[in-house]
Scaffold this active site. Structure first.
Site, PDB file in Angstrom:
ATOM      1  N   GLY A 191       0.765  -1.199   0.031  1.00  8.19           N
ATOM      2  CA  GLY A 191       0.185  -0.083   0.018  1.00  8.19           C
ATOM      3  C   GLY A 191       0.989   1.329  -0.006  1.00  8.19           C
ATOM      4  O   GLY A 191       0.444   2.187  -0.439  1.00  8.19           O
ATOM      5  N   HIS A 232       7.638   2.228   7.938  1.00  8.60           N
ATOM      6  CA  HIS A 232       7.258   0.845   8.350  1.00  8.60           C
ATOM      7  C   HIS A 232       8.260  -0.039   8.413  1.00  8.60           C
ATOM      8  O   HIS A 232       8.076  -1.325   8.966  1.00  8.60           O
ATOM      9  CB  HIS A 232       6.439   0.034   7.039  1.00  8.60           C
ATOM     10  CG  HIS A 232       5.301   1.050   6.638  1.00  8.60           C
ATOM     11  ND1 HIS A 232       4.409   1.557   7.484  1.00  8.60           N
ATOM     12  CD2 HIS A 232       4.683   1.416   5.159  1.00  8.60           C
ATOM     13  CE1 HIS A 232       3.454   2.498   7.072  1.00  8.60           C
ATOM     14  NE2 HIS A 232       3.705   2.089   5.773  1.00  8.60           N
ATOM     15  N   TYR A 289       9.342   1.592   3.299  1.00  6.30           N
ATOM     16  CA  TYR A 289       9.932   0.245   3.774  1.00  6.30           C
ATOM     17  C   TYR A 289      11.288   0.192   3.582  1.00  6.30           C
ATOM     18  O   TYR A 289      12.080  -0.961   3.286  1.00  6.30           O
ATOM     19  CB  TYR A 289       9.390  -0.896   2.616  1.00  6.30           C
ATOM     20  CG  TYR A 289       7.909  -1.049   2.874  1.00  6.30           C
ATOM     21  CD1 TYR A 289       7.347  -1.773   3.811  1.00  6.30           C
ATOM     22  CD2 TYR A 289       6.893  -0.364   1.858  1.00  6.30           C
ATOM     23  CE1 TYR A 289       5.764  -1.803   3.772  1.00  6.30           C
ATOM     24  CE2 TYR A 289       5.426  -0.577   2.028  1.00  6.30           C
ATOM     25  CZ  TYR A 289       5.186  -1.390   2.899  1.00  6.30           C
ATOM     26  OH  TYR A 289       3.760  -1.312   3.254  1.00  6.30           O
TER      27      TYR A 289
END
Length: 225
Positions: free
Chosen positions: A152, A164, A158
Site C-alpha cells: 500500500g 514501516h 519500507y
C-alpha cells in the site's frame, strides 16, 4: 542426449478481488512460465474457498480423537496417508513444484490470514519438515520460492528509517521461517510498491519487469536441468 523433464511451478494466489493487481501478477506469471514450457498449477485460495484453520478436520483417522496435537496428528497422517483430501491436494502440489510463488498483498506487515493458514496446514510435520529435517536437510531442498508482493505504501516507507521499517526484516519470517526452514532456496522478492495507487504506466512497467524476471528464471532453470 537426455531431454530435461518439464519444470513445474505452483502459484499460491491470495487476494479476494479478481481485478486486483496481485491478480494481474498471477496472470503474468502463468503466461511467462507456460510460454517457457513449464507446467503451472494455481492455488487460488479465496476462489477455492480454502480453509486456513488447522483442526481435527485435517485428519481422516486421528491417532487421538480426545485431544488435538496438530504436529503429532500431522506426523501420524503423513505416515499413514490419512490427510484430508483438500489438504493432501495442496501438499502434493507443493511437492511437485520446482518453484513456489506466493502472489499476495502485504497486509498488516505480513501475509494475509488465508495464506498464513495455507502454510499452517500444508507445511505438514513429518512430510514438509520435522524429525530433524530442516534447512539444508529439509524435504523441500532443491526447490525455489519467492514472494510477489503488492504494497500500500511507497518503497521509501519500507527502507531503513522509513515509517514501516525495512522490508527484509518484515519478510524474515517467510524467507527464513517458511522457505529456508523447509529446505527451499528463498529468492529475492518482487515488489510492486504502492500498486493500488499507481498509474497505468507504472503498473505496466511492474508487469513487464515481473515478466522479465520470471522469463530469466525459467530460462536459467531450464538450462540447468
Amino acid at each position: 542426449m537426455t531431454i530435461p523433464s518439464p519444470r513445474t511451478a505452483l502459484l499460491v494466489y491470495a487476494h479476494p478481488e479478481p481485478t486486483s493487481f496481485a491478480a494481474a501478477l498471477r496472470e503474468r506469471a502463468e503466461h511467462e512460465l507456460t510460454r517457457a514450457g513449464w507446467t503451472v498449477e494455481v492455488s487460488d485460495l479465496y476462489a477455492d474457498g480454502f480453509n486456513p484453520v488447522a483442526g481435527p478436520g485435517d485428519f481422516t483417522a486421528p491417532s487421538d480423537p480426545r485431544r488435538l496435537h496438530v504436529q503429532r496428528e500431522q506426523s501420524h497422517a503423513a505416515s499413514r496417508g490419512t490427510l484430508a483430501p483438500d489438504l493432501l491436494r495442496e501438499v502434493e502440489r507443493l511437492e511437485r513444484a520446482d518453484l513456489l510463488v506466493f502472489l499476495t498483498p502485504l497486509w498488516w506487515f505480513g501475509l494475509p490470514a488465508i495464506l498464513k493458514g495455507w502454510v499452517d496446514r500444508v507445511f505438514v510435520f513429518g512430510r514438509v519438515y520435522g524429525n530433524g529435517l530442516t534447512f539444508e536437510t529439509g524435504p523441500l531442498r532443491g526447490k525455489q520460492a519467492m514472494l510477489a508482493l503488492t504494497t500500500g505504501g511507497p518503497e521509501s516507507s519500507y527502507s531503513e528509517g522509513g515509517a514501516h521499517g525495512e522490508l527484509d526484516v518484515l519478510l524474515h519470517s517467510v524467507h527464513h521461517g517458511m522457505f529456508r526452514f523447509t529446505g527451499m532456496d528463498a529468492l529475492d522478492p518482487f515488489v510492486a510498491w504502492g500498486a493500488g495507487w499507481a498509474d497505468d504506466a507504472t503498473r505496466t512497467a511492474y508487469l513487464d519487469a515481473f515478466g522479465k524476471r520470471l522469463a530469466a528464471l525459467a530460462s536459467t532453470d531450464s538450462e540447468a536441468a
